[in-house]
Design an enzyme around this catalytic site. Sequence first.
Site, short mmCIF file in Angstrom:
data_model
loop_
_atom_site.label_atom_id
_atom_site.label_comp_id
_atom_site.label_asym_id
_atom_site.label_seq_id
_atom_site.Cartn_x
_atom_site.Cartn_y
_atom_site.Cartn_z
N ASP A 26 0.84 -1.19 0.00
CA ASP A 26 0.00 0.00 0.00
C ASP A 26 0.88 1.25 0.00
O ASP A 26 2.11 1.16 -0.13
CB ASP A 26 -0.97 -0.02 1.18
N SER A 27 0.28 2.41 0.20
CA SER A 27 1.03 3.65 0.16
C SER A 27 2.03 3.78 1.30
O SER A 27 2.97 4.56 1.22
CB SER A 27 0.09 4.86 0.16
#
Length: 134
Positions: free
Chosen positions: A16-17
Amino acid sequence: MKEFLWPVRVYYEDTDSGGVVYYANYLKFMERARTEWLRRLGFEQDELREKEGVLFAVRKVGVEFRSPARFNDALQVSVQLISRGKASLVFRQEIRSAADGRVLCDGEVKIACIDAASFRPAPIPHALLSVVSE
C-alpha cells in the site's frame, strides 16, 4: 495433518502507500498456497470443475494480522487441513517471515465444495477425500 509450505515474495504491487503489504493481499497469498497444496496432492481446480463438476469457494475467513510484511520480503505461507466434512474443508494458515520465522498473519479458512452449475453444496470428490484422509 501435515503442514504444507509455499514460498511467496512480496512485490511492489502487493504493498500500500505505506510500503507494507495491503491487508487483502494476505488472503491472496493464502489462496495461492491452498491452490499449490491441492496441486501437490495431484488435483487441478480446472480439472475438478470439468471432470467432477465441482468448484471450491471460500465460505468463512478469520484472520489476525500480527506484524507487517514489506516490499521484497520473502514469506512462507503454510496450509494445514484441520477438519473436513462431506462438502467442506477447514484450513489453518500462517504467513511467516522466511528470514526469522515470525508469524505475520494467521487464520482459519473454511472452503465449501459446490456444484459448478448450481452453486449449491456438493460432496467433495471421493478421490480428493481419500488423499486428505491419509
